[in-house]
Design an enzyme around this catalytic site. Structure first.
Site, PDB file in Angstrom:
ATOM      1  N   ALA A 204       0.823  -1.208   0.000  1.00 17.13           N
ATOM      2  CA  ALA A 204       0.000   0.000   0.000  1.00 17.13           C
ATOM      3  C   ALA A 204       0.857   1.258   0.000  1.00 17.13           C
ATOM      4  O   ALA A 204       0.507   2.268   0.614  1.00 17.13           O
ATOM      5  CB  ALA A 204      -0.915  -0.006   1.222  1.00 17.13           C
TER       6      ALA A 204
ATOM      7  N   GLY B 208       2.192   2.745  -2.972  1.00 18.30           N
ATOM      8  CA  GLY B 208       2.203   3.504  -4.223  1.00 18.30           C
ATOM      9  C   GLY B 208       1.430   4.802  -4.125  1.00 18.30           C
ATOM     10  O   GLY B 208       0.411   4.896  -3.445  1.00 18.30           O
TER      11      GLY B 208
ATOM     12  N   ARG C  61      -2.013   8.125 -11.400  1.00 19.01           N
ATOM     13  CA  ARG C  61      -3.087   8.095 -12.398  1.00 19.01           C
ATOM     14  C   ARG C  61      -4.452   8.422 -11.806  1.00 19.01           C
ATOM     15  O   ARG C  61      -5.398   8.705 -12.534  1.00 19.01           O
ATOM     16  CB  ARG C  61      -3.119   6.732 -13.088  1.00 19.01           C
TER      17      ARG C  61
ATOM     18  N   THR D  96       7.601  -3.556  -6.609  1.00 17.71           N
ATOM     19  CA  THR D  96       6.873  -4.443  -5.701  1.00 17.71           C
ATOM     20  C   THR D  96       7.802  -5.353  -4.907  1.00 17.71           C
ATOM     21  O   THR D  96       7.547  -5.650  -3.736  1.00 17.71           O
ATOM     22  CB  THR D  96       5.867  -5.288  -6.489  1.00 17.71           C
TER      23      THR D  96
ATOM     24  N   GLY E  72       0.272  -9.588 -17.584  1.00 18.40           N
ATOM     25  CA  GLY E  72       1.261 -10.648 -17.689  1.00 18.40           C
ATOM     26  C   GLY E  72       0.571 -11.986 -17.883  1.00 18.40           C
ATOM     27  O   GLY E  72      -0.403 -12.293 -17.200  1.00 18.40           O
TER      28      GLY E  72
ATOM     29  N   ASN F 299      -1.760 -13.051 -14.719  1.00 16.06           N
ATOM     30  CA  ASN F 299      -1.258 -12.907 -13.355  1.00 16.06           C
ATOM     31  C   ASN F 299      -1.992 -11.752 -12.685  1.00 16.06           C
ATOM     32  O   ASN F 299      -1.961 -10.621 -13.167  1.00 16.06           O
ATOM     33  CB  ASN F 299       0.247 -12.629 -13.403  1.00 16.06           C
TER      34      ASN F 299
ATOM     35  N   TYR G  31     -38.889  20.901  14.751  1.00 21.97           N
ATOM     36  CA  TYR G  31     -37.556  20.522  15.205  1.00 21.97           C
ATOM     37  C   TYR G  31     -37.657  20.092  16.661  1.00 21.97           C
ATOM     38  O   TYR G  31     -38.068  20.886  17.531  1.00 21.97           O
ATOM     39  CB  TYR G  31     -36.563  21.681  15.093  1.00 21.97           C
TER      40      TYR G  31
ATOM     41  N   ASN H 151     -48.851  14.225  20.951  1.00 21.74           N
ATOM     42  CA  ASN H 151     -49.063  14.823  19.628  1.00 21.74           C
ATOM     43  C   ASN H 151     -48.348  16.167  19.578  1.00 21.74           C
ATOM     44  O   ASN H 151     -48.645  17.068  20.375  1.00 21.74           O
ATOM     45  CB  ASN H 151     -50.552  15.024  19.346  1.00 21.74           C
TER      46      ASN H 151
ATOM     47  N   ARG I  45     -49.280  33.635  24.841  1.00 19.77           N
ATOM     48  CA  ARG I  45     -49.262  34.463  23.639  1.00 19.77           C
ATOM     49  C   ARG I  45     -50.013  35.752  23.953  1.00 19.77           C
ATOM     50  O   ARG I  45     -50.846  35.805  24.867  1.00 19.77           O
ATOM     51  CB  ARG I  45     -49.905  33.743  22.463  1.00 19.77           C
TER      52      ARG I  45
END
Length: 460
Positions: free
Chosen positions: A10, A12, A16, A79, A140, A170, A366, A377, A440
């Site tokens: 791991a 590399g 690309r 490798t 390969g 391979n 919310y 409710n 209110r």
């Protein structure tokens, strides 16, 4: 059974990929490629797993944690050179070592097990994992003799016209007798155009010593895909997605559109669940039988109970009970516990809240940092006002209460059992059991005021 070891390559950079993200950390179904590889290697129970890291080593270590040991390949010299970095940890051990690339996220633990078993049964010093490629160009080729034994591996550019017709390739995954591997690596040369040490050269070295080299042909070429660019990454994502979805469907799950359903490997789904298109299910989620998920829903790290329906909604890090209805367009944020037969309706957000059996939060509300009892409710537009700019506070809504529309419950506050909160109220004090709370301004009507206001506006 002989001792088993594993080396994951791991190190590399993955140029690309054209990315700032380290290659093996690119995710497939939400999980880094190298983590997929590690988890599948763990299936065969190796005594030691050594991951060879290079570029981005700290980030790889953070992801994999203590699940393996790490060695650093400071220079990327091939490798073979990468495997050499594990010599200090493994060279004196007796047994079999698998070498696998960290960018091959599709190989399964079952295939690794079959490779080990074949290698040990054959008594080989090296065994190559091979596959039949529909289009072997660039790979390969594995050349066998008349007895079916491996003669050599020939790279595409070096292959003769007859060798180019060979479709057995391979895959880059190998089993080795551990001591034979590190002895042979000492003889690997970097006398080539790239000046690198290649692991396949070990095969040739062992053959020249008349050691037995075998090959195990996997039946599934797709598993062997190595990801070197974004195109291959997308292919790996698609392959793994369909493989997981097919497994769930064989186990009795209905997935309406497997091409557009994304389920991570850890997810558990029981029989007769129905999953609609656009659904994403991540992490160690559990979906109980007869649940209906989707369309266009995202579930992460949740338990979803039997007969529950979640439509066009998001749920994360929460427990959802049985016969619950959620959505459309609801958001269940972390640390929510939703009781049985609860209704969470459209445009409702729930956060760090426990909601008791049979309660309803039907729309445009919310509810955060709250304890909501049973058979409550909650009217449209209700908000638990839980944050003062510095601290979060708890709202408690006891059983059998009724919260009128457009109410603000300013925490910390308790709404007593069986009480009513009038629509449009802002509640700042506890409400006693069985009370009606009205908070209110009293309505005042000014007769004829509208006409006078309109006339003033015309004169301006």
């Amino acid at each position: 059974m002989t001792n088993r070891y594993a080396i994951i390559l791991a190190a590399g950079q993955g140029t690309r990929m054209k990315s700032k993200l380290y290659k093996v950390l690119h995710p497939v179904l939400g999980k880094p490629m190298v983590q997929h590889v590690l988890e599948q290697v763990q299936v065969v129970g190796p005594e030691d797993i050594v991951t060879v890291v290079g570029f981005g080593s700290d980030k790889v270590k953070d992801h994999l944690g203590e699940a393996c040991k790490f060695v650093l390949q400071e220079e990327q010299l091939g490798t073979g050179h990468a495997v050499m970095q594990a010599e200090e940890l493994l060279q004196d051990k007796e047994g079999t070592t698998i070498v696998v690339c960290g960018d091959t996220p599709l190989i399964t633990g079952e295939t690794f097990q079959q490779l080990f078993d074949h290698h040990e049964k054959e008594g080989s010093k090296a065994t190559i994992l091979t596959a039949k490629a529909p289009n072997p160009s660039g790979y390969g080729r594995v050349i066998r003799n008349e007895k079916g034994n491996v003669e050599r591996i020939v790279e595409h550019k070096d292959a003769s016209s007859d060798e180019l017709l060979v479709d057995e390739i391979n895959t880059g995954t190998y089993c080795f007798d551990n001591k034979a591997l590190f002895e042979a690596l000492k003889e690997v040369s970097n006398d080539n155009a790239q000046g690198e040490y290649y692991l396949p050269d070990v095969i040739e070295i062992l053959k020249n010593k008349s050691e037995k080299v075998s090959a195990f042909l996997t039946s599934n070429f797709d598993e062997t895909l190595g990801v070197n660019d974004r195109i291959a990454l997308a292919q790996a994502e698609k392959t793994m997605k369909l493989r997981i979805n097919e497994q769930h469907m064989r186990n009795g799950v209905t997935i309406i559109d497997p091409e557009n359903t994304y389920i991570q490997p850890e997810v558990v789904i029981e029989q007769d669940v129905v999953i609609y298109p656009g659904t994403i299910i991540n992490g160690p989620s559990i979906i109980k039988e007869n649940a209906i998920i989707g369309p266009n829903s995202e579930i992460a790290n949740c338990e979803v109970g039997r007969d529950t329906v979640i439509k066009q909604s998001v749920a994360t890090d929460s427990k959802i009970g049985e016969r619950v209805n959620i959505g459309p367009f609801a958001h269940i944020r972390p640390n929510a516990t939703i009781g049985d037969e609860v209704k969470i309706g459209n445009f409702v957000e729930i956060k760090k809240t426990e909601i008791g059996e049979g309660s309803k939060v039907s729309h445009l509300s919310y509810i955060g940092d709250a304890l909501v009892g049973s058979n409550v409710n909650v009217g449209c537009g209700t908000i638990t006002v839980n944050y003062d700019g510095k601290n979060k506070y708890l709202t408690t809504i006891e059983d059998d209460t009724f919260i009128g529309c457009n109410s603000n419950l300013v925490a910390p506050v308790t709404i007593g059992k069986g009480s009513y909160v009038a629509a449009g109220s802002t509640i700042t004090k506890d409400v006693p059991t069985d009370a009606l709370s009205v908070a209110r301004a009293r309505q005042e009507n000014k007769e004829g005021y509208a006409s006078r206001l309109k006339n003033r506006l015309k004169d301006k």
